[in-house]
Scaffold this motif. Structure first.
Motif, mmCIF file in Angstrom:
data_model
loop_
_atom_site.group_PDB
_atom_site.id
_atom_site.type_symbol
_atom_site.label_atom_id
_atom_site.label_comp_id
_atom_site.label_asym_id
_atom_site.label_seq_id
_atom_site.Cartn_x
_atom_site.Cartn_y
_atom_site.Cartn_z
ATOM 1 N N LEU A 2 0.834 -1.192 0.000
ATOM 2 C CA LEU A 2 0.000 0.000 0.000
ATOM 3 C C LEU A 2 0.873 1.249 0.000
ATOM 4 O O LEU A 2 1.976 1.260 0.557
ATOM 5 N N LEU A 3 0.370 2.316 -0.591
ATOM 6 C CA LEU A 3 1.141 3.542 -0.729
ATOM 7 C C LEU A 3 1.564 4.123 0.612
ATOM 8 O O LEU A 3 2.683 4.646 0.756
ATOM 9 N N ASN A 4 0.690 4.035 1.611
ATOM 10 C CA ASN A 4 1.010 4.597 2.925
ATOM 11 C C ASN A 4 2.084 3.817 3.666
ATOM 12 O O ASN A 4 2.598 4.275 4.690
ATOM 13 N N ARG A 5 2.461 2.633 3.154
ATOM 14 C CA ARG A 5 3.512 1.845 3.807
ATOM 15 C C ARG A 5 4.872 2.534 3.722
ATOM 16 O O ARG A 5 5.747 2.284 4.551
ATOM 17 N N PHE A 6 5.076 3.389 2.719
ATOM 18 C CA PHE A 6 6.335 4.133 2.645
ATOM 19 C C PHE A 6 6.565 4.904 3.938
ATOM 20 O O PHE A 6 7.641 4.867 4.530
ATOM 21 N N LEU A 7 5.541 5.627 4.374
ATOM 22 C CA LEU A 7 5.644 6.406 5.605
ATOM 23 C C LEU A 7 5.728 5.501 6.814
ATOM 24 O O LEU A 7 6.563 5.710 7.706
ATOM 25 N N GLU A 8 4.895 4.488 6.860
ATOM 26 C CA GLU A 8 4.845 3.609 8.037
ATOM 27 C C GLU A 8 6.156 2.858 8.235
ATOM 28 O O GLU A 8 6.625 2.708 9.375
ATOM 29 N N GLN A 9 6.772 2.418 7.149
ATOM 30 C CA GLN A 9 8.050 1.719 7.265
ATOM 31 C C GLN A 9 9.155 2.668 7.724
ATOM 32 O O GLN A 9 9.997 2.302 8.539
ATOM 33 N N SER A 10 9.144 3.886 7.212
ATOM 34 C CA SER A 10 10.140 4.873 7.633
ATOM 35 C C SER A 10 9.985 5.215 9.110
ATOM 36 O O SER A 10 10.972 5.432 9.817
ATOM 37 N N ALA A 11 8.733 5.249 9.583
ATOM 38 C CA ALA A 11 8.482 5.552 10.990
ATOM 39 C C ALA A 11 8.987 4.437 11.902
ATOM 40 O O ALA A 11 9.317 4.674 13.064
ATOM 41 N N ILE A 12 9.047 3.220 11.378
ATOM 42 C CA ILE A 12 9.577 2.085 12.143
ATOM 43 C C ILE A 12 11.098 2.058 12.092
ATOM 44 O O ILE A 12 11.774 1.895 13.118
ATOM 45 N N ILE A 13 11.657 2.252 10.897
ATOM 46 C CA ILE A 13 13.103 2.147 10.707
ATOM 47 C C ILE A 13 13.843 3.359 11.277
ATOM 48 O O ILE A 13 14.867 3.215 11.951
ATOM 49 N N SER A 14 13.315 4.565 11.017
ATOM 50 C CA SER A 14 13.987 5.803 11.445
ATOM 51 C C SER A 14 12.979 6.746 12.082
ATOM 52 O O SER A 14 12.683 7.819 11.535
ATOM 53 N N PRO A 15 12.422 6.396 13.225
ATOM 54 C CA PRO A 15 11.330 7.182 13.806
ATOM 55 C C PRO A 15 11.686 8.632 14.125
ATOM 56 O O PRO A 15 10.838 9.514 13.991
ATOM 57 N N ASP A 16 12.911 8.880 14.532
ATOM 58 C CA ASP A 16 13.294 10.229 14.962
ATOM 59 C C ASP A 16 13.986 11.038 13.867
ATOM 60 O O ASP A 16 14.382 12.184 14.101
ATOM 61 N N LYS A 17 14.142 10.460 12.701
ATOM 62 C CA LYS A 17 14.782 11.175 11.601
ATOM 63 C C LYS A 17 13.822 12.229 11.038
ATOM 64 O O LYS A 17 12.618 12.015 10.970
ATOM 65 N N THR A 18 14.365 13.377 10.644
ATOM 66 C CA THR A 18 13.539 14.438 10.073
ATOM 67 C C THR A 18 12.932 13.978 8.753
ATOM 68 O O THR A 18 13.641 13.556 7.844
ATOM 69 N N ALA A 19 11.622 14.076 8.667
ATOM 70 C CA ALA A 19 10.901 13.676 7.457
ATOM 71 C C ALA A 19 10.467 14.875 6.636
ATOM 72 O O ALA A 19 10.406 14.812 5.411
ATOM 73 N N LEU A 20 10.168 15.980 7.317
ATOM 74 C CA LEU A 20 9.600 17.137 6.640
ATOM 75 C C LEU A 20 10.041 18.415 7.338
ATOM 76 O O LEU A 20 10.031 18.504 8.566
ATOM 77 N N ILE A 21 10.431 19.399 6.535
ATOM 78 C CA ILE A 21 10.797 20.714 7.047
ATOM 79 C C ILE A 21 9.883 21.740 6.395
ATOM 80 O O ILE A 21 9.796 21.823 5.171
ATOM 81 N N THR A 22 9.163 22.512 7.211
ATOM 82 C CA THR A 22 8.287 23.559 6.703
ATOM 83 C C THR A 22 8.576 24.848 7.460
ATOM 84 O O THR A 22 9.432 24.885 8.353
ATOM 85 N N SER A 23 7.854 25.888 7.134
ATOM 86 C CA SER A 23 8.027 27.165 7.831
ATOM 87 C C SER A 23 7.639 27.064 9.305
ATOM 88 O O SER A 23 8.033 27.896 10.120
ATOM 89 N N LYS A 24 6.857 26.023 9.633
ATOM 90 C CA LYS A 24 6.414 25.844 11.018
ATOM 91 C C LYS A 24 7.405 25.042 11.854
ATOM 92 O O LYS A 24 7.277 24.984 13.075
ATOM 93 N N GLY A 25 8.346 24.363 11.202
ATOM 94 C CA GLY A 25 9.315 23.574 11.963
ATOM 95 C C GLY A 25 9.697 22.287 11.265
ATOM 96 O O GLY A 25 9.392 22.079 10.081
ATOM 97 N N ARG A 26 10.356 21.422 12.026
ATOM 98 C CA ARG A 26 10.794 20.121 11.526
ATOM 99 C C ARG A 26 9.941 19.021 12.151
ATOM 100 O O ARG A 26 9.612 19.092 13.339
ATOM 101 N N TYR A 27 9.632 18.010 11.365
ATOM 102 C CA TYR A 27 8.790 16.921 11.832
ATOM 103 C C TYR A 27 9.456 15.593 11.509
ATOM 104 O O TYR A 27 9.942 15.383 10.399
ATOM 105 N N SER A 28 9.469 14.704 12.489
ATOM 106 C CA SER A 28 10.071 13.389 12.297
ATOM 107 C C SER A 28 9.079 12.451 11.609
ATOM 108 O O SER A 28 7.886 12.737 11.516
ATOM 109 N N PHE A 29 9.603 11.313 11.140
ATOM 110 C CA PHE A 29 8.730 10.317 10.532
ATOM 111 C C PHE A 29 7.680 9.838 11.528
ATOM 112 O O PHE A 29 6.530 9.608 11.162
#
Length: 225
Positions: A2-29
């Protein structure tokens, strides 16, 4: 897959790694995944079913990203609509796919009110922002910000398989009314894997995305993250 597995697998493998940077801040997987779970559980809890169409009508933002993944996790089909789309075409898109819900922002509420009110299939609208204009839209309105903060973060059980639809992406409609392109989970997973292989992307790459998520290549930059 499933397409959402990309995110879910990253959240398992690298939970604290930065996934997204926006004007509001940084967000982990992990943070992105948990917020997407909250969106999914809210949609399911409010009665949306497998295969329901849900539009995302907002500028590129963390809310837009978690909305896309949350819709997928709920077993629904997401429609990334360009935030510059005018009322006439927005109304056409929502009716053409028989959208059940729209996720947008308070700032865009006035722009989408007429389209939402003239879409019989639409039952609910989710708005991020501080002020909810209850009298403007004649549908059930939910505060997206509250859901992202306080919703149920437990991952919901899968409701679809890889041959089910994941998204409908509409053309710009420059030569007439927009046309929807339907894509299954396995179609988009295959395309994402093909792009990352061709570009030789690695987990350490940082990708700057200036394209709207309604444009397929802009969308794949998020999916491949």
């Amino acid at each position: 897959m499933l397409l959402n597995r990309f995110l879910e697998q990253s959240a398992i493998i690298s939970p604290d790694k930065t996934a997204l940077i926006t004007s509001k801040g940084r967000y982990s997987f992990r943070e992105i995944n948990e917020m997407a779970n909250r969106v999914a559980n809210a949609l399911i809890g409010n009665g949306l079913e497998k295969g329901d169409r849900v539009a995302v009508f907002m500028e590129n933002s963390v809310e837009a990203v978690v909305s896309l993944f949350g819709i997928l996790k709920a077993g629904c089909i997401f429609l990334p609509v360009n935030p510059t789309t005018k009322t006439e075409k927005l109304t056409y898109i929502l009716n053409n796919c028989q959208a059940r819900a729209v996720l947008s922002t308070v700032e865009m509420a006035r722009a989408i009110a007429n389209a939402c009110n003239n879409t019989p299939s639409l039952s609910q609208v989710y708005l991020s922002g501080k002020d909810i204009l209850l009298g403007l839209i004649d549908k059930k309105i939910f505060q997206l910000g509250s859901i992202l903060l306080d919703g149920n973060r437990i991952q919901p059980a899968a409701r679809v398989i890889d041959v089910d639809l994941a998204a409908i992406i509409y053309t710009s409609g420059s030569s007439g009314f927009p046309k929807g392109v339907m894509m299954a989970h396995f179609n988009m997973v295959s395309a994402a894997n093909s792009i990352t292989t061709y570009l030789e992307n690695t987990p350490d790459d940082i990708i700057l995305n200036v394209l709207p998520l309604s444009f397929d290549y802009g969308l794949y930059q998020v999916i491949m993250g």
